[in-house]
Design an enzyme around this catalytic site. Structure first.
Site, PDB file in Angstrom:
ATOM      1  NE  ARG A 133      -7.429  10.414  -3.195  1.00 46.59           N
ATOM      2  CZ  ARG A 133      -6.497  10.840  -2.332  1.00 46.59           C
ATOM      3  NH1 ARG A 133      -5.407  10.131  -2.116  1.00 46.59           N
ATOM      4  NH2 ARG A 133      -6.646  11.978  -1.677  1.00 46.59           N
ATOM      5  CG  HIS A 157      -2.144   8.101  -6.667  1.00 49.68           C
ATOM      6  ND1 HIS A 157      -2.870   7.009  -7.099  1.00 49.68           N
ATOM      7  CD2 HIS A 157      -2.495   8.282  -5.357  1.00 49.68           C
ATOM      8  CE1 HIS A 157      -3.626   6.570  -6.095  1.00 49.68           C
ATOM      9  NE2 HIS A 157      -3.409   7.328  -5.027  1.00 49.68           N
ATOM     10  CG  ASN A 167      -1.907   1.181   1.153  1.00 53.11           C
ATOM     11  OD1 ASN A 167      -1.743   2.094   0.339  1.00 53.11           O
ATOM     12  ND2 ASN A 167      -2.924   1.169   1.998  1.00 53.11           N
ATOM     13  CG  ASP A 215      11.825   2.560 -12.924  1.00 51.47           C
ATOM     14  OD1 ASP A 215      10.983   2.085 -13.710  1.00 51.47           O
ATOM     15  OD2 ASP A 215      12.444   3.618 -13.148  1.00 51.47           O
ATOM     16  CB  ALA A 250       0.002  10.072  -1.825  1.00 48.46           C
ATOM     17  CG  LEU A 296      -6.699   0.819   4.055  1.00 50.21           C
ATOM     18  CD1 LEU A 296      -6.085   1.954   4.841  1.00 50.21           C
ATOM     19  CD2 LEU A 296      -7.187  -0.270   4.975  1.00 50.21           C
ATOM     20  CB  SER A 297     -10.150   4.437   0.031  1.00 46.81           C
ATOM     21  OG  SER A 297      -9.006   4.845  -0.720  1.00 46.81           O
TER      22      SER A 297
HETATM   23  C1  DQA Z   1      -4.617   4.810  -0.034  1.00 41.93           C
HETATM   24  C2  DQA Z   1      -5.212   5.590  -1.207  1.00 41.93           C
HETATM   25  C3  DQA Z   1      -4.259   6.677  -1.664  1.00 41.93           C
HETATM   26  O1  DQA Z   1      -4.836   7.410  -2.737  1.00 41.93           O
HETATM   27  C4  DQA Z   1      -3.976   7.638  -0.533  1.00 41.93           C
HETATM   28  O2  DQA Z   1      -3.044   8.605  -0.942  1.00 41.93           O
HETATM   29  C5  DQA Z   1      -3.530   6.941   0.702  1.00 41.93           C
HETATM   30  C6  DQA Z   1      -4.225   5.738   1.119  1.00 41.93           C
HETATM   31  C7  DQA Z   1      -5.612   3.776   0.543  1.00 41.93           C
HETATM   32  O3  DQA Z   1      -5.155   2.859   1.221  1.00 41.93           O
HETATM   33  O4  DQA Z   1      -6.818   3.884   0.316  1.00 41.93           O
HETATM   34  O5  DQA Z   1      -2.652   7.405   1.414  1.00 41.93           O
HETATM   35  O6  DQA Z   1      -3.468   4.113  -0.488  1.00 41.93           O
END
Ligand code: DQA
Length: 147
Positions: A111, A80, A74, A87, A77, A101-102
């Protein structure tokens, strides 16, 4: 024994208090506990790390080669923005599952772009903390099938 690295990027140390309407109230410690107990049930060795620094995440991916069989990432950010993380994943040639998570596709347009997805085995998003054990099952299935 299969060994995996679960790597968490920037701001994920703030889970529990960070935008609970988006990420819920679960903390990263709770997620680690969940992953460790799921790892025990699967007979899998689990290393769990978090860093806010892109450089430290890169080092962790480099060090995973030879030490772990796959990575659940995970990248927060950095997902993105980071060609460097993309790489690094290509360089170590380990299977990586991208996790969020989202549901990033239901959120802002920036995103919807993922550099990680281009080199990932697959992507799991939108299931909250439950995505972590799902990703562990998927990674183990892949490693078992492909030898
Ligand atoms: C995230 C989604 C990303 O866009 C965001 O910057 C995060 C959390 C998530 O787990 O939903 O920091 O990776």
């Amino acid at each position: 024994m299969t060994s995996i690295l679960i790597l968490n990027g920037p701001n994920l140390n703030l889970l529990g208090t960070r935008q609970p309407e988006v990420y819920g109230h679960i903390t990263l410690d709770d997620i680690e506990t969940l992953c460790r107990s799921h790892g025990e049930a699967l007979g899998m060795d689990v290393a769990f790390l978090q860093s806010n620094s892109e450089g430290a995440l890169l080092e962790a991916i480099h060090s995973a080669k030879g030490a772990h069989d796959g990575i659940i990432l995970n990248a927060g950010a950095y997902t993105h923005t980071s060609i460097a993380l993309m790489d690094a994943i290509s360089s170590v040639e380990l299977p990586v599952i991208e996790l969020h998570l989202s549901n990033v596709h239901a959120r802002e347009e920036f995103r919807h772009v993922s550099y990680i997805a281009r080199v990932a085995l697959g992507v799991i998003c939108g299931f909250g903390a439950a995505g972590y054990p799902l990703a562990m099952d998927a990674l183990l299935g892949h490693l078992t099938r492909d030898g």
